[in-house]
Design a protein around this motif. Structure first.
Motif, mmCIF file in Angstrom:
data_model
loop_
_atom_site.group_PDB
_atom_site.id
_atom_site.type_symbol
_atom_site.label_atom_id
_atom_site.label_comp_id
_atom_site.label_asym_id
_atom_site.label_seq_id
_atom_site.Cartn_x
_atom_site.Cartn_y
_atom_site.Cartn_z
ATOM 1 N N GLU A 1 29.935 48.427 35.171
ATOM 2 C CA GLU A 1 30.882 48.054 36.215
ATOM 3 C C GLU A 1 32.226 47.735 35.556
ATOM 4 N N LEU A 2 33.180 48.643 35.683
ATOM 5 C CA LEU A 2 34.518 48.460 35.129
ATOM 6 C C LEU A 2 35.414 47.920 36.239
ATOM 7 N N PHE B 1 20.797 46.223 29.120
ATOM 8 C CA PHE B 1 22.237 46.462 29.223
ATOM 9 C C PHE B 1 22.907 46.350 27.855
ATOM 10 N N TYR B 2 22.695 45.250 27.146
ATOM 11 C CA TYR B 2 23.392 45.023 25.872
ATOM 12 C C TYR B 2 22.917 45.957 24.764
ATOM 13 N N TYR C 1 38.612 45.391 31.425
ATOM 14 C CA TYR C 1 37.556 44.447 31.778
ATOM 15 C C TYR C 1 36.407 45.164 32.466
ATOM 16 N N GLY C 2 35.210 44.713 32.139
ATOM 17 C CA GLY C 2 33.999 45.141 32.812
ATOM 18 C C GLY C 2 33.113 43.931 33.040
ATOM 19 N N LYS C 3 31.917 44.181 33.609
ATOM 20 C CA LYS C 3 30.970 43.099 33.849
ATOM 21 C C LYS C 3 29.579 43.529 33.416
ATOM 22 N N ASP C 4 28.791 42.547 32.989
ATOM 23 C CA ASP C 4 27.379 42.804 32.706
ATOM 24 C C ASP C 4 26.586 42.608 34.000
ATOM 25 N N PRO C 5 25.266 42.821 33.981
ATOM 26 C CA PRO C 5 24.497 42.723 35.227
ATOM 27 C C PRO C 5 24.548 41.362 35.922
ATOM 28 N N ASP C 6 24.834 40.277 35.199
ATOM 29 C CA ASP C 6 24.929 38.958 35.814
ATOM 30 C C ASP C 6 26.348 38.590 36.200
#
Length: 124
Positions: free
Chosen positions: A92-93, A21-22, A107-112
């Motif tokens: 995921e926004l 992801f990163y 804002y978004g989210k990472d896989p965790d």
């Protein structure tokens, strides 16, 4: 003695998934000398290293961590282009771009589930 932040540690459930992801979303570079199944060290330009540590890897006695319990704030030059890029990369926004106190952000989210605040500061 002055202190500075040396590394930002994110506790994750799956190091390989977070590393993908990163590197894909932030174009972070993996520092291969510091990589294992349960740990990865990533580098972004002009930033402290970002370390990914598997929660299952063992924390010191009496310490607990929950994946997703952290916010990472990322400053960018072109907020709209970054938003569009993240949409295309299926990040995921959780908000649209909005203004708040001299900055525009989303804002978004990472896989965790770590919160990612992406902003551009309006400089007058």
């Amino acid at each position: 003695m002055p202190l500075k932040i040396g590394t930002i540690m994110l506790y994750v459930s799956d190091v390989a998934r977070s590393k993908e992801f990163y590197t894909r979303v932030l174009n972070a570079k993996v520092l291969p000398d510091f990589a294992s199944e349960g740990f990865a060290l990533l580098q972004l330009p002009d930033s402290p290293p970002l370390a990914l540590f598997a929660v299952s890897g063992g924390l010191p006695p009496g310490v607990s961590a929950t994946p997703g319990g952290f916010e990472l704030d990322l400053e960018v030059e072109d907020l709209e282009a970054t938003y569009k890029d993240w949409e295309e990369k299926k990040v995921e926004l959780i908000t649209e771009i909005f203004g708040q106190g001299g900055v525009r952000l989303f804002y978004g989210k990472d896989p965790d589930g770590h919160l990612l605040a992406v902003y551009h500061q309006d400089r007058a």
